[in-house]
Design a protein around this motif. Sequence first.
Motif, PDB file in Angstrom:
ATOM      1  N   ALA A  23       0.852  -1.058  -0.072  1.00  0.00           N
ATOM      2  CA  ALA A  23       0.027   0.055   0.075  1.00  0.00           C
ATOM      3  C   ALA A  23       0.845   1.191   0.031  1.00  0.00           C
ATOM      4  N   ALA A  24       1.709   1.411   0.726  1.00  0.00           N
ATOM      5  CA  ALA A  24       2.846   2.510   0.736  1.00  0.00           C
ATOM      6  C   ALA A  24       3.529   2.814  -0.542  1.00  0.00           C
ATOM      7  N   TRP A  25       3.960   1.557  -1.241  1.00  0.00           N
ATOM      8  CA  TRP A  25       4.458   1.987  -2.643  1.00  0.00           C
ATOM      9  C   TRP A  25       3.535   2.376  -3.483  1.00  0.00           C
ATOM     10  N   TYR A  26       2.248   1.490  -3.558  1.00  0.00           N
ATOM     11  CA  TYR A  26       1.258   2.136  -4.346  1.00  0.00           C
ATOM     12  C   TYR A  26       0.829   3.627  -4.257  1.00  0.00           C
ATOM     13  N   THR A  27       0.810   3.955  -2.865  1.00  0.00           N
ATOM     14  CA  THR A  27       0.414   5.229  -2.568  1.00  0.00           C
ATOM     15  C   THR A  27       1.391   6.192  -3.476  1.00  0.00           C
ATOM     16  N   GLN A  28       2.734   5.850  -3.181  1.00  0.00           N
ATOM     17  CA  GLN A  28       3.775   6.970  -3.810  1.00  0.00           C
ATOM     18  C   GLN A  28       3.644   6.894  -5.376  1.00  0.00           C
ATOM     19  N   ALA A  29       3.205   5.839  -6.027  1.00  0.00           N
ATOM     20  CA  ALA A  29       2.799   5.741  -7.529  1.00  0.00           C
ATOM     21  C   ALA A  29       1.695   6.401  -7.711  1.00  0.00           C
ATOM     22  N   ALA A  30       0.759   6.334  -6.911  1.00  0.00           N
ATOM     23  CA  ALA A  30      -0.628   6.994  -7.195  1.00  0.00           C
ATOM     24  C   ALA A  30      -0.521   8.417  -7.137  1.00  0.00           C
ATOM     25  N   GLN A  31       0.221   8.972  -6.031  1.00  0.00           N
ATOM     26  CA  GLN A  31       0.362  10.324  -6.061  1.00  0.00           C
ATOM     27  C   GLN A  31       1.201  11.152  -7.199  1.00  0.00           C
ATOM     28  N   GLN A  32       1.932  10.163  -8.070  1.00  0.00           N
ATOM     29  CA  GLN A  32       2.497  10.794  -9.218  1.00  0.00           C
ATOM     30  C   GLN A  32       1.428  10.439 -10.247  1.00  0.00           C
ATOM     31  N   GLY A  33       0.266   9.967 -10.139  1.00  0.00           N
ATOM     32  CA  GLY A  33      -0.647   9.771 -11.273  1.00  0.00           C
ATOM     33  C   GLY A  33      -0.644   8.506 -12.002  1.00  0.00           C
ATOM     34  N   HIS A  34       0.037   7.538 -11.341  1.00  0.00           N
ATOM     35  CA  HIS A  34       0.142   6.348 -12.123  1.00  0.00           C
ATOM     36  C   HIS A  34      -1.346   5.524 -11.928  1.00  0.00           C
ATOM     37  N   ILE A  35      -1.906   5.348 -13.012  1.00  0.00           N
ATOM     38  CA  ILE A  35      -3.566   5.005 -13.134  1.00  0.00           C
ATOM     39  C   ILE A  35      -3.757   3.505 -12.401  1.00  0.00           C
ATOM     40  N   LYS A  36      -2.778   2.660 -12.553  1.00  0.00           N
ATOM     41  CA  LYS A  36      -3.303   1.406 -11.878  1.00  0.00           C
ATOM     42  C   LYS A  36      -2.973   1.406 -10.323  1.00  0.00           C
ATOM     43  N   ALA A  37      -1.988   2.233 -10.199  1.00  0.00           N
ATOM     44  CA  ALA A  37      -1.922   2.243  -8.810  1.00  0.00           C
ATOM     45  C   ALA A  37      -3.085   3.187  -8.004  1.00  0.00           C
ATOM     46  N   GLN A  38      -3.463   3.659  -8.705  1.00  0.00           N
ATOM     47  CA  GLN A  38      -4.589   4.747  -8.057  1.00  0.00           C
ATOM     48  C   GLN A  38      -5.858   3.824  -7.823  1.00  0.00           C
ATOM     49  N   ALA A  39      -6.279   2.899  -8.950  1.00  0.00           N
ATOM     50  CA  ALA A  39      -7.330   1.892  -8.930  1.00  0.00           C
ATOM     51  C   ALA A  39      -7.082   0.940  -7.929  1.00  0.00           C
ATOM     52  N   ILE A  40      -5.779   0.492  -7.962  1.00  0.00           N
ATOM     53  CA  ILE A  40      -5.663  -0.724  -6.966  1.00  0.00           C
ATOM     54  C   ILE A  40      -5.904  -0.142  -5.391  1.00  0.00           C
ATOM     55  N   LEU A  41      -4.982   1.131  -5.423  1.00  0.00           N
ATOM     56  CA  LEU A  41      -5.083   1.792  -3.843  1.00  0.00           C
ATOM     57  C   LEU A  41      -6.616   2.234  -3.125  1.00  0.00           C
ATOM     58  N   GLY A  42      -7.648   2.405  -4.431  1.00  0.00           N
ATOM     59  CA  GLY A  42      -8.849   2.594  -4.059  1.00  0.00           C
ATOM     60  C   GLY A  42      -9.807   1.324  -3.992  1.00  0.00           C
ATOM     61  N   PHE A  43      -9.284   0.073  -4.525  1.00  0.00           N
ATOM     62  CA  PHE A  43      -9.536  -0.927  -3.990  1.00  0.00           C
ATOM     63  C   PHE A  43      -9.138  -1.580  -2.661  1.00  0.00           C
ATOM     64  N   MET A  44      -8.061  -1.273  -2.281  1.00  0.00           N
ATOM     65  CA  MET A  44      -7.227  -1.686  -0.862  1.00  0.00           C
ATOM     66  C   MET A  44      -8.239  -0.744   0.160  1.00  0.00           C
ATOM     67  N   TYR A  45      -8.540   0.535  -0.394  1.00  0.00           N
ATOM     68  CA  TYR A  45      -9.357   1.186   0.898  1.00  0.00           C
ATOM     69  C   TYR A  45     -10.583   0.751   1.048  1.00  0.00           C
ATOM     70  N   SER A  46     -11.204   0.196   0.129  1.00  0.00           N
ATOM     71  CA  SER A  46     -12.786  -0.173   0.269  1.00  0.00           C
ATOM     72  C   SER A  46     -12.787  -1.481   0.806  1.00  0.00           C
TER      73      SER A  46
END
Length: 671
Positions: free
Chosen positions: A540-563
């Motif tokens: 989750a920590a690495w997905y967050t760093q990628a998502a904050q830089q706009g990585h679309i897959k990381a954003q989608a997976i991070l949303g799923f992990m929060y849900s």
Amino acid sequence: MARTIKSKTNKLKTKRPLISCIFGLLCLFVQLSVAAERWQIVVLPDTNYNTPNALPALADYHRTISQGLTIALSNADFDVLNLHYLGLPNCMLEDCSTLTDQAIQQAATRSGKAVNLALLYQLNAFKQRQSAAHKWYFSLSGRLLDLQSGAQQDAFTVDNWVNSPTKNCIGDCLSMWLNQNLALLSQDLGAVLSEKLDALPRRFQYQLNLHNFSSTEIQQIDSYLKNIEGYVADLLLADSQSKTPMLNQNVNHSSGQSSGQGSGQTSVQNADQNTVQGKSNSSDQSTNQNTNRTYQYISKLNASDLGVKLEQLNQQSVPLKFEYDNTQRQFDIIRTQQTDSWETLSQFITDLFPSSEQKVSTLPTTEEPSPLSDMSPSQQLEVDTNKESLRELQMWQQVRSINTPESYQQYLTIWPQGQHFIPAKAAIKAFKDDSNSWQQVSNKKTSQAFQQYLTSHPTGNYREQAKQQLALLREQQQRKQRQQENKTLADDYYYQQQNYPEALYYYQQAAKLGDVSSQYLLGEMYQDAKGTEQNMRQAAAWYTQAAQQGHIKAQAILGFMYSKGNGVNQDYSQATIWYQKAAEQGHMNAQYNLAYLYSLGQGVIKDYQQAAHWYQKSANQGDADAQNSLGKLYERGLGVNIDLAKAKNLYQQAAAQGNQIAQLNLYMLKN
């Protein structure tokens, strides 16, 4: 001949030529030791310097080599000066390939600084296989350029074979290995250079001021100076013509009293009075044409030895007076009229070292009428004009010292047609042009644009900002190169060799440098337990760093992990935020999941219109679940108008993809 030795507090007016000459020389030897001066050296790359192709471009060669040479030369008691001392560009930020020998020498001359030599270096390197191992060959060569004569003094080279770095040593590891070897090589070159410099004769720089000589006498002295033993070079700093008034005794007495009374006034005001006075006493005054000249004089002789050589000028019939300021290293040679001799040697010593109780001689108490009291209106007008010119000059000097568009505009407001209105307007225009150029460069934000600004605006007001931006861009470029090197190694281990532990290490190196793809892949590896134990929090920590830089897959997976609360605390609001970011970039699953949260009101207020909107986005990309869910909304009229035809069409699309719920919904709709 008479000599005067001037220190910071003591100045002697000579009277007896022989005694002053002997005692003056004695004092000169006492005040100045014959200790050798330190060399003043600047270090910079040679004009034909190019980074060896065999070396990685990420290393800062200039900084390492310059620091190594500076350490070695400083330890050998030499002064190594920054390039900015001569107004030269910083080779670590700017392109120095155009700095020819002539350009460097001209910069040293313009600076007026006491710089003796330039050390120009060149690096060569290549990798060669010796026996079974690879080795690197490094060669660092240097040459000495005499900045005062323009001649090349010496050239020399040091070299070394070193072992290649360890396997997989890239990025910071490679930079450290390279910098260590270059630092050692630079210090070796500095040691060789120190020996070369010790063998060179020392240089001394002086300022020679010649006062009140005719043109013929100036030429004779100039020829004599160039033929003195130890002469290296000279530079003419100033050359002026002046008229010296020769007044009779009565005029001298009157003017002396007047100047004494007005000692608190400025020199220009005194000049105004002398102008008027000179006009009223023109019958008692005559003038001589004089030449004053100032040299920068470079010699191998110390001050005492040079002073002895200058004494020989007294062999001419012209009476001379010498002054030497040891704090400024300045000789003054003055053509004088023969003066009265000293009565005693004790009087000479008293004049040379006056006590603190000695004061300036009391002026005559006889009152004389002011020369301004009998001036005609035209003379008064001339004095007033001179005073006005003085005020304008004083303001112009202040404006130049402030050097801003506002200061020049203020000058033009007060003196719109003043003596300096043309340079004032030119200065304002230069500021505007510089500002416009910088605005264009700032909009481009490229290394080429910033470098072009530095080249075309050597005195621009935005040079520091340009250098900072250049340094930032180069740092980003080096950072990106290190990212790519680590990412390439990691991909090879991951996809080709399936060596996941090694891949994990290099993905971490690239991710720490900000590589977004590596950050995402690290999240996957921690999630899927590849090369490491499964760790959902790390994922989750690495997905967050990628998502904050706009990585679309990381954003989608991070949303799923929060849900779902995987690796993070369950938070539907955070899930909605990350789904929204990915959905707006077109991620099909994120669009479906976002619509699902809107339909249930989880993390957001329930909103069937928003649900229909995002189901439609996902359905358009062929998602069977989205097609089925959107068909249900059209069948029931939730967020959209009831439209059974559309519902049937959507069920059919989903059923065709094997969606069993859609097949059931289609069957129910038909019946």
